[in-house]
Design a protein around this motif. Structure first.
Motif, PDB file in Angstrom:
ATOM      1  N   ALA A   1      -2.036  12.381   1.796  1.00 49.56           N
ATOM      2  CA  ALA A   1      -2.564  11.125   2.340  1.00 49.56           C
ATOM      3  C   ALA A   1      -2.001  10.904   3.725  1.00 49.56           C
ATOM      4  O   ALA A   1      -0.953  11.448   4.078  1.00 49.56           O
ATOM      5  CB  ALA A   1      -2.193   9.955   1.432  1.00 49.56           C
TER       6      ALA A   1
ATOM      7  N   ASP B   1      -5.311   0.326  -5.430  1.00 49.92           N
ATOM      8  CA  ASP B   1      -4.557   0.262  -4.176  1.00 49.92           C
ATOM      9  C   ASP B   1      -4.506  -1.196  -3.698  1.00 49.92           C
ATOM     10  O   ASP B   1      -5.546  -1.832  -3.543  1.00 49.92           O
ATOM     11  CB  ASP B   1      -5.237   1.140  -3.126  1.00 49.92           C
TER      12      ASP B   1
ATOM     13  N   GLU C   1       2.326   9.574  -5.616  1.00 51.68           N
ATOM     14  CA  GLU C   1       2.985  10.848  -5.332  1.00 51.68           C
ATOM     15  C   GLU C   1       3.951  11.204  -6.458  1.00 51.68           C
ATOM     16  O   GLU C   1       3.947  12.335  -6.957  1.00 51.68           O
ATOM     17  CB  GLU C   1       3.716  10.733  -3.998  1.00 51.68           C
TER      18      GLU C   1
ATOM     19  N   MET D   1      -1.129  12.083  -6.359  1.00 45.37           N
ATOM     20  CA  MET D   1      -1.365  12.256  -4.929  1.00 45.37           C
ATOM     21  C   MET D   1      -1.282  13.722  -4.538  1.00 45.37           C
ATOM     22  O   MET D   1      -0.315  14.411  -4.885  1.00 45.37           O
ATOM     23  CB  MET D   1      -0.304  11.481  -4.149  1.00 45.37           C
TER      24      MET D   1
ATOM     25  N   HIS E   1       0.830  -1.209   0.000  1.00 41.86           N
ATOM     26  CA  HIS E   1       0.000   0.000   0.000  1.00 41.86           C
ATOM     27  C   HIS E   1       0.863   1.257   0.000  1.00 41.86           C
ATOM     28  O   HIS E   1       0.637   2.174  -0.793  1.00 41.86           O
ATOM     29  CB  HIS E   1      -0.926  -0.021   1.222  1.00 41.86           C
TER      30      HIS E   1
ATOM     31  N   VAL F   1      -6.958   9.568   1.556  1.00 42.70           N
ATOM     32  CA  VAL F   1      -6.075   9.833   0.432  1.00 42.70           C
ATOM     33  C   VAL F   1      -6.776  10.870  -0.442  1.00 42.70           C
ATOM     34  O   VAL F   1      -7.937  10.681  -0.802  1.00 42.70           O
ATOM     35  CB  VAL F   1      -5.825   8.553  -0.396  1.00 42.70           C
TER      36      VAL F   1
ATOM     37  N   GLN G   1       1.231   4.259  -2.727  1.00 49.65           N
ATOM     38  CA  GLN G   1       1.040   5.668  -2.398  1.00 49.65           C
ATOM     39  C   GLN G   1       2.215   6.508  -2.908  1.00 49.65           C
ATOM     40  O   GLN G   1       2.017   7.587  -3.462  1.00 49.65           O
ATOM     41  CB  GLN G   1       0.903   5.857  -0.881  1.00 49.65           C
TER      42      GLN G   1
END
Length: 134
Positions: free
Chosen positions: A64, A98, A56, A61, A48, A81, A52
Motif C-alpha cells: 500500500a 477503512d 499488514e 496487506m 487510516h 492498497v 493499514q
C-alpha cells in the motif's frame, strides 16, 4: 487464446490458460481518492494508517502507499492498497472497514489483479543485522 485486434476483452479462463506456468496469484487492488479535498483525508490519516498496519500484521496487506501526481512532485490524496482476499466482495468489505472510507473522506474502487510476473529481492547482512528490499 486467439489474438484478434477486434476483441474488446478476453475471458478470464483464456488468460489463466495462457499463463498457466506463471504465478497466478489473485490479489485485489483498492484505488482510493479524496471526496472533498485533503482536509478530511488528514483528519482521518492516523486512524487510516493504524488500520493499514493492522491489515499488514494480519497478513491481509500485500502492499500500500500514496500515488504521486504524474510529474512525481505532489500528492493529491490518492492511494492504492493491494490486499489478499477470497473474492472481490471480500476485498470490498476490507475497503469498507477503512476509517478513511467509513468517514467519507475518500471513495474507493476495487479491481481484481492477477500477479503473474515479477520478483522480490531481500538482502540480509548478518554482520550489521540490517536488510534491504529491492
Amino acid at each position: 487464446m486467439n489474438p484478434d485486434d477486434t476483441l474488446a476483452a478476453v475471458p478470464a479462463a483464456d488468460v489463466l490458460a495462457a499463463s498457466g506456468a506463471m504465478l497466478q496469484k489473485q490479489l485485489y487492488a483498492i484505488f482510493t481518492k479524496p471526496v472533498n479535498g485533503l482536509g478530511p483525508v488528514f483528519a482521518n490519516i492516523e486512524a487510516h494508517l493504524a488500520f493499514q498496519v493492522d491489515l499488514e500484521r494480519e497478513g491481509v496487506m500485500f502492499a500500500a502507499g500514496p500515488m504521486w501526481t504524474d510529474d512525481e512532485q505532489r500528492w493529491e490524496g490518492e492511494g492504492m492498497v493491494v490486499v489478499r482476499a477470497a473474492s472481490r466482495d471480500a476485498a470490498i468489505a476490507i475497503a469498507e472497514r477503512d476509517p478513511m472510507h467509513k468517514a467519507g473522506a475518500r471513495s474507493f474502487h476495487v479491481r481484481p489483479w492477477l500477479v503473474n510476473e515479477g520478483s522480490v529481492t531481500v538482502k540480509l547482512d548478518y554482520s550489521t543485522q540490517t536488510f534491504s528490499i529491492a
